[in-house]
Enzyme design. Sequence first.
Site, PDB file in Angstrom:
ATOM      1  N   LYS A  59       6.667  41.182 -66.693  1.00 48.71           N
ATOM      2  CA  LYS A  59       7.360  41.994 -67.694  1.00 48.71           C
ATOM      3  C   LYS A  59       7.852  41.067 -68.808  1.00 48.71           C
ATOM      4  CE  LYS A  59      10.514  45.900 -67.092  1.00 48.71           C
ATOM      5  NZ  LYS A  59      11.730  46.296 -66.356  1.00 48.71           N
TER       6      LYS A  59
HETATM    7  C1  E4P Z   1      12.580  49.725 -66.860  1.00 48.25           C
HETATM    8  O1  E4P Z   1      11.711  48.976 -66.518  1.00 48.25           O
HETATM    9  C2  E4P Z   1      14.007  49.367 -66.881  1.00 48.25           C
HETATM   10  O2  E4P Z   1      14.278  48.549 -65.780  1.00 48.25           O
HETATM   11  C3  E4P Z   1      14.923  50.565 -66.762  1.00 48.25           C
HETATM   12  O3  E4P Z   1      14.230  51.770 -66.736  1.00 48.25           O
HETATM   13  C4  E4P Z   1      16.153  50.513 -67.587  1.00 48.25           C
HETATM   14  O4  E4P Z   1      16.896  51.677 -67.372  1.00 48.25           O
HETATM   15  P1  E4P Z   1      18.427  51.842 -67.785  1.00 48.25           P
HETATM   16  O5  E4P Z   1      18.495  52.173 -69.229  1.00 48.25           O
HETATM   17  O6  E4P Z   1      18.911  52.979 -66.932  1.00 48.25           O
HETATM   18  O7  E4P Z   1      19.102  50.533 -67.464  1.00 48.25           O
END
Ligand code: E4P
Length: 218
Positions: free
Chosen positions: A83
Amino acid sequence: MKFFVDTADTAEIAELAATGLLDGVTTNPTLIARSGRDFIEVVAEICRLVDGPVSAEVIASDHPGMMREAGILRELADNVCIKVPMTLDGLKTCKKLSADGAMVNVTLCFSLGQALLAAKAGATFVSPFIGRHDDNGFDGIDLIRDIRLVYDNYNFATEILAASVRHPIHVLECARLGADVATMPAPVIRNLVKHVLTDKGIEGFLADWAKTGQTICG
Ligand code: E4P
């Protein structure tokens, strides 16, 4: 539509993986910190729990640093998905890693232009953050709609991974629009199962069954 769970809690992941309904996992530095565990150790364990992609995020903000960290993460398992943040260095890293056969998830996407760049960089997944978009007065679902339209115009292979999903309605809207994946906290997956009429129906059937005095297994 693929269902990923957005967590680094291995007990939660194991429980969902056992249902056979889980297609992958996403983590981020906040979720890793929340787990209280060693990053490398917890990512390796998650990769053993699921067959699908497991997103693990680089911390470096420069391209050489991202490449070094990605090299370490890629050695953990075949299903690791690197990522990278939506920055020029992140996109450059995406391009290099994708060309080398790695899965890459470009995260923190908040605009159509960013999504277009992720696809051009050969990303396996782009992660538009719906909930955080909504929190700031934009419409996260509109962003999914726009990305779907543009990706289809050019037959981009990059999958739309709807992220920052907060509730079942987000999931259903993404499904209507053709998002490829939704990553969500475990409670959102559990809430999709629930319906008051299902509970009421089971209660009624069991009450009537009890009146028969029968058992199926003897
Ligand atoms: C995605 O890969 C992220 O980890 C995640 O969806 C972030 O979500 P949040 O806005 O609830 O922290």
